[in-house]
Structure formats: C-alpha cells, structure tokens
Write a protein that holds these residues in place. Structure first.
Motif, PDB file in Angstrom:
ATOM      1  N   ALA A 124       5.460   4.160  -1.568  1.00  0.00           N
ATOM      2  CA  ALA A 124       4.277   4.211  -2.436  1.00  0.00           C
ATOM      3  C   ALA A 124       3.408   2.973  -2.246  1.00  0.00           C
ATOM      4  O   ALA A 124       2.171   3.058  -2.249  1.00  0.00           O
ATOM      5  N   THR A 125       4.039   1.807  -2.077  1.00  0.00           N
ATOM      6  CA  THR A 125       3.276   0.575  -1.886  1.00  0.00           C
ATOM      7  C   THR A 125       2.538   0.583  -0.544  1.00  0.00           C
ATOM      8  O   THR A 125       1.371   0.179  -0.446  1.00  0.00           O
ATOM      9  N   ARG A 126       3.217   1.053   0.483  1.00  0.00           N
ATOM     10  CA  ARG A 126       2.556   1.143   1.795  1.00  0.00           C
ATOM     11  C   ARG A 126       1.382   2.129   1.746  1.00  0.00           C
ATOM     12  O   ARG A 126       0.345   1.896   2.365  1.00  0.00           O
ATOM     13  N   GLN A 127       1.544   3.231   1.017  1.00  0.00           N
ATOM     14  CA  GLN A 127       0.458   4.190   0.887  1.00  0.00           C
ATOM     15  C   GLN A 127      -0.719   3.578   0.148  1.00  0.00           C
ATOM     16  O   GLN A 127      -1.883   3.813   0.500  1.00  0.00           O
ATOM     17  N   PHE A 128      -0.422   2.768  -0.879  1.00  0.00           N
ATOM     18  CA  PHE A 128      -1.480   2.080  -1.622  1.00  0.00           C
ATOM     19  C   PHE A 128      -2.240   1.113  -0.717  1.00  0.00           C
ATOM     20  O   PHE A 128      -3.474   1.024  -0.780  1.00  0.00           O
ATOM     21  N   VAL A 129      -1.512   0.399   0.134  1.00  0.00           N
ATOM     22  CA  VAL A 129      -2.154  -0.540   1.070  1.00  0.00           C
ATOM     23  C   VAL A 129      -3.090   0.208   2.008  1.00  0.00           C
ATOM     24  O   VAL A 129      -4.218  -0.239   2.286  1.00  0.00           O
TER      25      VAL A 129
END
Length: 604
Positions: free
Chosen positions: A158-163
C-alpha cells in the motif's frame, strides 16, 4: 385458643410446596433415567448421502457381512444403524461408505439405549467427556508470525502504491527483519506526506525517525495482541465448522493459553480423518495470469503448466467461498463447484467481464512445519483456464486430482480457510476400554461413598438419619437429571469426583440441621419446636458455607479448562441440589413425619 392455632401452624408446609417437590423429583428422575440405560455405537447416514439400500436390504447386507445390528431407524430420509457390538463401528462405516453417493455424510455417533417412550419426552443421556467415553484429543498451535507477515506485506504494498500515485521520487520502502519497515526519503516534505498517509490509513503502525533521511515503521504492541486474539478466535470458529463438516458430535473446541486450541473428540477411535482435516490449512485464491517479468507480478509453480506468472495481488481469496461441492464434469474429470458470497460474486463478475478470453489461475496453498519446527507456506497453481464468459457467484474449477481429492478440497473450503496456520503440537488417543474402566471405577467409588454415608446417617441420627438418606438419594437423582438437561454439560472423571464430594456436602447440610435440633432439645424444647428452631438457626450457616464454596466453583469453571471445568460444574450443581434437598426436601419430610411430635424426651 391462640396457642392451639399457633401449634397447628408449626412445621407447616403448604400443599403447593409438596406438589412442587414431588413434580421436580419426578422430572429429574425421568431426565436421569436415559443415562443409566447407556448408549450404543451407531452410524448415521444423512438424507444427502444418497443411501442406495432400503432398511430391509441394508439389514440383510449387514448380516451377511457378520455385523450384529441392534436396530435400523429411518426417519425423514435419515438412516441410523445401531450396533450391538461397538467394536464393529469402523467396519460398519466402511461398508456404508460403499453404499452412498456422498461418503462425507456418513458419520460416527452414539444412540441412546433408553426406551422410545422415554426418549420421546425429550430426555437424553448425560454427555460423557473424553476420559469416560474414549476418543481423541488434539492440542494445536496457532502460528501468528505468518499473520503479522501478511499485515507487513499489505502495508509495504500500500505504501509503495501511494508513492507511485503521488509521483514521489527517491523513496524506497523495504521490509526489515523482525517485522519492521524502513522508508528512505531525503526530502522532509515527502517524509511528512508519508507520515500523514500512515496516520490516516494505518493508525496502528508507529512511525519513528530512523537516521536523518529515513522512517522506521512498526506495528504497535497493542495491535499485535489484538491481531493475535482475533486470529485465534477466527480459527476457533473455523475449527468448529470443520468438525461439524466431519459429522463428529459432542466435540469440544476451546482456546487454551494465548495461541493454542484444544479439541476433544469423544467417541472417535480412528483419528486419521479428523487429523487430516483439523490440521489442514488449505485455501484457494484466484489470480490474473500476466506476462513473465511484468510489473507487480510473481511466479507460482504448477505441475502441469510449469512456472506461471501471476499478479502479486489475488483477484479473490478463499474467505469469500460460501460452499464447495465435488462432482464429475462433462469429460468425466473431477471438479469442485464453488459458490461465492455476494461480495465475492460481485468481484468475480467484474473481473471476468473485463478479462473474457484471458487466462485465470487458481492456486492452492497450505502450510507445513519442517524438521526444525519452522513454518513454511507452499503455493501451487492447480488450474489455468481461459475465461470464456462472465462468471458469477457460482462456477467450477478443474485440475483438482481424482474425485477423492476433490471431495477433500471441497470439505476444507466449506469449512473455511485458516486465517493462520495451525500445527498439531500434541495428540492423545484414549481407547473405549479405558473409558469404560474409568466409568466403572468412578461410579464404584461414588456408590461406595453413598453406601457408607447412608449407613452412618441411619445409625447415628436414627429416625432423622433415614430422612436424610431419602434426601441424599433425591439429591443424586436431581443432580443427574440436571446434568442431562443442561445444554453443553459434560461429565468427566474429575466430575465424578465432584459427585462424590457432593455426597459429603449434602450430608453436611443435614448434619448441621440435626445438631441444631439436638441442641434445642437439650434446652428443654419439645421435638416439634426443636425442629422449627433447628432448621431456622442452621439456615444462615448453610447458606454462607455453600455460597463461599460456590465462589470457588465459579472461579474454577471460568479460568479452568477440560477436567477442571468438569469438576467445577458438578461441584457447583451439587451445591445447588444439596441446598434444595437438604433444606427444602428434608424439611418437608420432617414436617410430615415428626412436625406434630411435642414430646420432650425424644432421642435424636
């Protein structure tokens, strides 16, 4: 005239109290009777099993196989075969499995031996625990680390997708040993954005500074405890569902400690089938097939198709499966028909609509423990099929092996996919002969204790002692009746010890009362007045003594498990019944027999 009216009301019970006492004892006696008739080993064949033989043909088939049948009952399509010899139960099940379409609907059970007129009133025998009936006990370890790892992976993705969505540059998100995640970002504004994202979307993750240009993110301890508790509770529910699918009745499934589950299966002597289902952690997932090396893809192994490149995130998981049934397809190959819940059907419908003509992979996952005790997950693609049309909440999958393998997979999917892997830490098998020996020894001790108590009370307290003996027998009848009536009550070997203790406590109530009566006679009172004053003065002492013991019984039942709960249950119920019979029943009998005896030279 006033004295006479007062005298006539001395030691007086209303008629309705005698009626209540008699009706209660009769009902409890009827409830207790099926227990003394015992139970017979039996096999139950449900309506869905599709039994090919009628009762007469089945009886002839069993006789030719050398199986002694006590009776065969068939009601509402359900067939119950009751055996004369319990050792032939496994042989009978093997024979019946060959005569049905759905072998999983043939289950082991026990049938009451009591007359039909008694059973038709709704009464049944006391349920016996593992140590009395025999059976299998499993102690399971719920592995929580893979669940933490799953939360960790979800957070990282989820964090990588947000980035990517925010077009942030120069940021790396890397999982670390011990379950932490390190996010490297040289720009302070980007770090602030990441903090805001984590606080809004993942409030249970704690963010700390890790050096000058990095953030350290960890799941909070309170959330770990919460995840562990929820995981164990979910696995408990799944275990209960799986045991229901096996058709094992009167099973006990409960939590033990922080992350262990204890399962008791009374009456099960062959644990192989139960073990294969209870310890399994099978689950299905459906993936979009992608080109090798594509972004956000991973490779799964397949026996038929070799390595298969699929999307990292599954289209649908096993948690959406409501029902699963094995059947033979058009080509005669085994397949499993999947029925999804509403949400799962909506997801599958949307995905299949947008991907008609493209392949979809079905994966099968399970956990196992290696020689060093480490848990590992193995995932294999069992089917790669092209989506020919839009799928709904019901479709079939192939590539599941033979029909027996399809049935096993369908059973596991119906019972639910484990939220965490479980491993069998301990397995115990108690034979039926040992259970019978425990019953014989336990009830012999109970009979011996009752006999000596009756003899002592009759010789020491004479006329009042025999009334106490009647009350004691009534107490045992009421106690056995209650154990049979209360749903979920199970009699164990420590429970029999509780019954023996109840005998002493029931007599103790009468001893207190009779000693008070003797004291009042020594003060010069008549026998009738001594009875009145003796019961009244002993009441508070009896209530206080039983109340304090009841607190102990409640605490033992609340925090204990298994044998401790069995002892606490009979102890608590015994306290209630001993007070009922020791105070109410004894008083009713004494009032009726000696309540009008105004002699002063009576020897008690």
């Amino acid at each position: 005239m006033r004295k006479q009216n007062k005298a006539t009301l001395l030691n007086h019970y209303s008629v309705w109290k005698y009626v209540l006492l008699v009706v209660t004892i009769i009902i409890m006696l009827l409830s207790a009777l099926p227990t003394f008739y015992g139970e017979d080993a039996a096999i139950q064949v449900s309506k869905e099993a599709g039994l090919k033989l009628d009762p007469l043909m089945l009886h002839q088939r069993l006789i030719s196989a050398g199986i002694e049948v006590k009776r065969i009952d068939q009601t509402m399509g359900k067939t119950l075969v009751v055996l004369t010899d319990s050792s032939q139960q496994a042989q009978l099940k093997s024979l019946l499995v060959e005569q049905v379409k759905t072998p999983s609907e043939v289950t082991l059970t026990l049938a009451p031996s009591a007359p039909n007129w008694l059973l038709s009133l709704g009464f049944s025998p006391i349920k016996l625990g593992l140590d009395l009936r025999g059976g299998v006990q499993f102690l399971l370890d719920v592995e929580i680390d893979p669940v933490y790892q799953l939360h960790n992976n979800t957070f990282v993705e989820a964090t990588r997708q947000f980035v990517r969505d925010e077009s942030l540059v120069g940021i790396t998100v890397q999982p670390q040993a011990g379950g932490s995640v390190q996010i490297s970002a040289s720009d302070s504004r980007q770090r602030q954005k990441l903090r805001q994202f984590i606080a809004a979307q993942y409030p249970h993750w704690q963010v700390t500074n890790s050096g000058l240009n990095a953030l350290g993110v960890n799941l909070s301890d309170s959330e770990k405890v919460n995840i562990r508790d929820l995981t164990v509770k979910q696995n408990l529910q799944i275990m209960r569902s799986r045991i229901e699918q096996l058709g094992i009745t009167e099973a006990l499934v409960q939590r033990q400690g922080e992350q262990r589950i204890r399962i008791e299966l009374p009456g099960v002597q062959d644990p192989a089938a139960a073990k294969s289902v209870i310890g399994a952690t099978a689950s299905l997932a459906f993936y979009q097939v992608m080109q090798p090396g594509a972004l956000n893809s991973k490779v799964l192994d397949s026996e038929k198709d070799g390595p298969v490149s699929v999307s990292r995130r599954a289209v649908l998981g096993g948690e959406h499966i409501v029902d699963a049934r094995a059947q033979l397809g058009e080509m005669g190959l085994a397949e499993v028909v999947i029925h999804l819940d509403r949400k799962g059907g909506k997801i599958m419908s949307g995905f299949s609509r947008d991907n008609i003509g493209k392949p979809m992979a079905t994966s099968y996952s399970e956990y196992s423990r290696d020689d060093k005790g480490k848990i590992s997950q193995s995932t294999e693609v069992i089917s790669v099929a092209t989506i020919r049309s839009q799928l709904g909440d019901r479709f079939s999958i192939t590539g599941v092996g033979d029909y027996a393998s399809a049935q096993q997979l369908a059973l596991l999917l119906r019972a639910g996919s484990m939220t965490a892997p479980v491993t069998i830490a301990e397995e115990r098998t108690i034979g039926p002969s040992l259970g019978e020996e425990n019953i014989a020894n336990g009830f012999s001790a109970l009979a011996l204790g009752v006999a000596f108590t009756l003899l002592f009370m009759g010789l020491w307290y004479r006329r009042l002692g025999w009334i106490a003996n009647v009350a004691l027998i009534s107490n045992m009848v009421v106690l056995f009746g209650l154990l049979a009536l209360i749903p979920g009550a199970v009699l164990t070997l420590p429970g029999i010890a509780g019954l023996v203790l109840t005998v002493g406590m029931a007599v103790d109530t009468n001893v207190l009362i009779f000693e008070r009566i003797k004291d009042k006679i020594k003060e010069g009172r008549s026998f009738a007045h001594a009875i009145e004053r003796g019961f009244d003065s002993a009441l508070s002492t009896i209530v206080d003594a039983n109340f304090t013991t009841m607190i102990t019984a409640i605490v033992l039942y609340s925090i204990g498990n298994g044998p401790i709960q069995g002892f606490a249950l009979t102890l608590g119920l015994g306290l209630l019944t001993s007070m009922f019979t020791g105070i109410f029943a004894s008083r009713a009998l004494v009032n009726w027999v000696y309540g009008r005896d105004f002699r002063r030279d009576v020897r008690v």
